[in-house]
Design a protein around this motif. Sequence first.
Motif, PDB file in Angstrom:
ATOM      1  N   VAL A  58      16.196   3.955   0.666  1.00  0.00           N
ATOM      2  CA  VAL A  58      15.251   4.565  -0.472  1.00  0.00           C
ATOM      3  C   VAL A  58      14.211   5.381   0.283  1.00  0.00           C
ATOM      4  N   ARG A  59      14.002   6.509  -0.549  1.00  0.00           N
ATOM      5  CA  ARG A  59      12.898   7.656   0.082  1.00  0.00           C
ATOM      6  C   ARG A  59      11.519   6.892   0.310  1.00  0.00           C
ATOM      7  N   THR A  60      11.377   6.527   1.533  1.00  0.00           N
ATOM      8  CA  THR A  60      10.021   6.022   1.737  1.00  0.00           C
ATOM      9  C   THR A  60       9.778   6.664   3.325  1.00  0.00           C
ATOM     10  N   ASP A  61       8.418   6.117   3.718  1.00  0.00           N
ATOM     11  CA  ASP A  61       8.296   6.481   5.261  1.00  0.00           C
ATOM     12  C   ASP A  61       9.347   5.917   6.280  1.00  0.00           C
ATOM     13  N   MET A  62       9.818   4.807   5.876  1.00  0.00           N
ATOM     14  CA  MET A  62      10.849   4.099   6.671  1.00  0.00           C
ATOM     15  C   MET A  62      12.396   4.583   6.298  1.00  0.00           C
ATOM     16  N   GLY A  63      12.487   4.814   5.046  1.00  0.00           N
ATOM     17  CA  GLY A  63      13.916   5.273   4.604  1.00  0.00           C
ATOM     18  C   GLY A  63      14.229   6.868   4.815  1.00  0.00           C
ATOM     19  N   GLY A  64      13.190   7.469   4.853  1.00  0.00           N
ATOM     20  CA  GLY A  64      13.150   9.066   5.105  1.00  0.00           C
ATOM     21  C   GLY A  64      13.603   9.689   3.936  1.00  0.00           C
ATOM     22  N   GLU A  65      13.705  11.110   4.298  1.00  0.00           N
ATOM     23  CA  GLU A  65      13.720  12.014   3.175  1.00  0.00           C
ATOM     24  C   GLU A  65      15.364  12.206   2.751  1.00  0.00           C
ATOM     25  N   ASN A 110       0.788  -1.397  -0.021  1.00  0.00           N
ATOM     26  CA  ASN A 110       0.023  -0.063   0.081  1.00  0.00           C
ATOM     27  C   ASN A 110       0.892   1.183  -0.036  1.00  0.00           C
ATOM     28  N   ARG A 111       2.091   1.285   0.330  1.00  0.00           N
ATOM     29  CA  ARG A 111       2.896   2.263   0.095  1.00  0.00           C
ATOM     30  C   ARG A 111       4.678   2.016  -0.154  1.00  0.00           C
ATOM     31  N   GLY A 112       5.345   2.975  -0.119  1.00  0.00           N
ATOM     32  CA  GLY A 112       6.711   2.749  -0.261  1.00  0.00           C
ATOM     33  C   GLY A 112       7.242   1.690  -1.450  1.00  0.00           C
ATOM     34  N   ILE A 113       8.312   1.131  -1.232  1.00  0.00           N
ATOM     35  CA  ILE A 113       8.791   0.179  -2.263  1.00  0.00           C
ATOM     36  C   ILE A 113       7.707  -0.798  -2.731  1.00  0.00           C
ATOM     37  N   GLY A 114       6.767  -1.209  -1.750  1.00  0.00           N
ATOM     38  CA  GLY A 114       5.919  -2.385  -2.218  1.00  0.00           C
ATOM     39  C   GLY A 114       4.881  -1.978  -3.129  1.00  0.00           C
ATOM     40  N   LEU A 115       4.454  -0.465  -3.275  1.00  0.00           N
ATOM     41  CA  LEU A 115       3.593   0.071  -3.969  1.00  0.00           C
ATOM     42  C   LEU A 115       4.040  -0.009  -5.282  1.00  0.00           C
ATOM     43  N   ASP A 116       5.301   0.643  -5.586  1.00  0.00           N
ATOM     44  CA  ASP A 116       6.107   0.770  -6.701  1.00  0.00           C
ATOM     45  C   ASP A 116       6.620  -0.329  -7.373  1.00  0.00           C
ATOM     46  N   LEU A 117       6.592  -1.528  -6.656  1.00  0.00           N
ATOM     47  CA  LEU A 117       6.898  -2.970  -7.085  1.00  0.00           C
ATOM     48  C   LEU A 117       5.923  -3.300  -7.831  1.00  0.00           C
ATOM     49  N   VAL A 118       4.666  -3.077  -7.298  1.00  0.00           N
ATOM     50  CA  VAL A 118       3.354  -3.666  -8.072  1.00  0.00           C
ATOM     51  C   VAL A 118       3.131  -2.690  -9.335  1.00  0.00           C
ATOM     52  N   ARG A 119       3.419  -1.379  -9.130  1.00  0.00           N
ATOM     53  CA  ARG A 119       3.146  -0.783 -10.321  1.00  0.00           C
ATOM     54  C   ARG A 119       4.214  -1.146 -11.414  1.00  0.00           C
ATOM     55  N   TYR A 120       5.144  -1.257 -11.153  1.00  0.00           N
ATOM     56  CA  TYR A 120       6.362  -1.649 -12.139  1.00  0.00           C
ATOM     57  C   TYR A 120       5.735  -3.008 -12.873  1.00  0.00           C
ATOM     58  N   LEU A 121       5.723  -3.871 -11.976  1.00  0.00           N
ATOM     59  CA  LEU A 121       5.472  -5.517 -12.591  1.00  0.00           C
ATOM     60  C   LEU A 121       4.010  -5.336 -13.308  1.00  0.00           C
ATOM     61  N   ALA A 122       3.022  -4.376 -12.811  1.00  0.00           N
ATOM     62  CA  ALA A 122       1.756  -4.198 -13.599  1.00  0.00           C
ATOM     63  C   ALA A 122       2.175  -3.661 -14.830  1.00  0.00           C
ATOM     64  N   GLU A 123       3.132  -2.772 -15.203  1.00  0.00           N
ATOM     65  CA  GLU A 123       3.391  -2.077 -16.453  1.00  0.00           C
ATOM     66  C   GLU A 123       4.150  -2.916 -17.209  1.00  0.00           C
ATOM     67  N   LYS A 124       5.127  -3.752 -16.792  1.00  0.00           N
ATOM     68  CA  LYS A 124       6.132  -4.524 -17.450  1.00  0.00           C
ATOM     69  C   LYS A 124       5.742  -5.916 -17.658  1.00  0.00           C
ATOM     70  N   THR A 125       4.852  -6.525 -17.156  1.00  0.00           N
ATOM     71  CA  THR A 125       4.598  -7.813 -17.603  1.00  0.00           C
ATOM     72  C   THR A 125       3.529  -7.932 -18.637  1.00  0.00           C
ATOM     73  N   ASN A 126       3.391  -9.120 -19.016  1.00  0.00           N
ATOM     74  CA  ASN A 126       2.298  -9.302 -20.238  1.00  0.00           C
ATOM     75  C   ASN A 126       0.925  -9.613 -19.558  1.00  0.00           C
ATOM     76  N   GLU A 127      -0.153  -9.568 -20.442  1.00  0.00           N
ATOM     77  CA  GLU A 127      -1.663  -9.588 -19.863  1.00  0.00           C
ATOM     78  C   GLU A 127      -1.878 -10.558 -19.190  1.00  0.00           C
ATOM     79  N   GLU A 128      -1.242 -11.737 -19.306  1.00  0.00           N
ATOM     80  CA  GLU A 128      -1.601 -12.909 -18.548  1.00  0.00           C
ATOM     81  C   GLU A 128      -1.238 -13.105 -17.009  1.00  0.00           C
ATOM     82  N   THR A 129      -0.089 -12.151 -16.726  1.00  0.00           N
ATOM     83  CA  THR A 129       0.276 -11.897 -15.429  1.00  0.00           C
ATOM     84  C   THR A 129      -0.627 -11.516 -14.437  1.00  0.00           C
ATOM     85  N   ARG A 130      -0.748 -12.311 -13.266  1.00  0.00           N
ATOM     86  CA  ARG A 130      -1.598 -11.914 -12.106  1.00  0.00           C
ATOM     87  C   ARG A 130      -0.766 -11.463 -10.912  1.00  0.00           C
TER      88      ARG A 130
END
Length: 252
Positions: free
Chosen positions: A207-214, A15-35
């Motif tokens: 990494v700049r996240t809530d945990m990593g800081g600014e 829902n935030r941080g690295i995990g959110l962008d992992l999902v975003r990147y994987l959704a954009e870069k994988t083929n249609e059959e990926t879940r």
Amino acid sequence: PLHLYVWNILVTGTNRGIGLDLVRYLAEKTNEETRIYACCRDPEGDKAQALRDLAIQHPQKIQLIKLDQSNEDSISCAFQTVSAHIGAGGLNLLINNAAIAKPPIPGLLSDTNKQDMMEGYETNVVGPFLLTKVSLSPSSQWKFTQSAVINISTLGSSIEKLPENFHAAQLYSYRASKAALNMVTRCFSEEFKSQHILVAAVHPGWVRTDMGGEQATITTQESVLGMINLISSMSNKDRGMLLDWEGTIIPW
Ligand code: NDP
């Protein structure tokens, strides 16, 4: 090597941080059959708005799954839900990303109590341990071929590197839990070697996240790009290792 195409992927802490962008990147870069099974503690809550917006953009690919990894029943329940979606298709990639750092950075000795030590272990070690165990159990329907379990660890877990970074953040609970996660990673790597399941630990960078800081040196996008490039080119030599997002081995 692992190849990033038709994949069933499970990621925690999305829902935030690295995990959110992992999902975003994987959704954009994988083929249609990926879940992508994107786990978070409260998919309906305010803190998951960005994840829900992302799932709306990729309705076929992203499925939100409720998971509190400090709770064994929640882990079983999340696993059953994912298992029902995947059926006999199998899971190819499990990324154990969710974690806590308590007390927050710098995690001074004077601020750290028993509860912090226990919570760090429960969330950062026992949670990924149980989720990986149910996912890889012989009785599960998941058939792993060309698959990997990636545990997100940290440079801060390295005993050898400690003198270089201890002054910046003491983080007793967090460091100890991630060092234990490294051992669990290595054990799973041995356990599942014969089934060709690659298990490794990855440090995402600072990494700049809530945990990593600014003040952190890289963005979530840079971290995720590096880690996915690394994961998709992993081979036998990487089994049971701790690598950073650029592929450099970190000593225990
Ligand atoms: P954040 O603190 O930004 O996000 C942590 C995520 O973990 C959130 O989604 C949070 O959910 C989730 N989480 C925490 N506890 C639980 C739980 N009990 N059950 C389920 N989910 C939980 O962290 P980052 O994105 O920065 O970190 C991601 C990973 O990278 C972690 O493993 C961290 O240790 C590692 N790391 C990060 C570094 C950095 O510089 N940022 C450096 C080295 C390693 P919620 O919103 O519900 O709290």
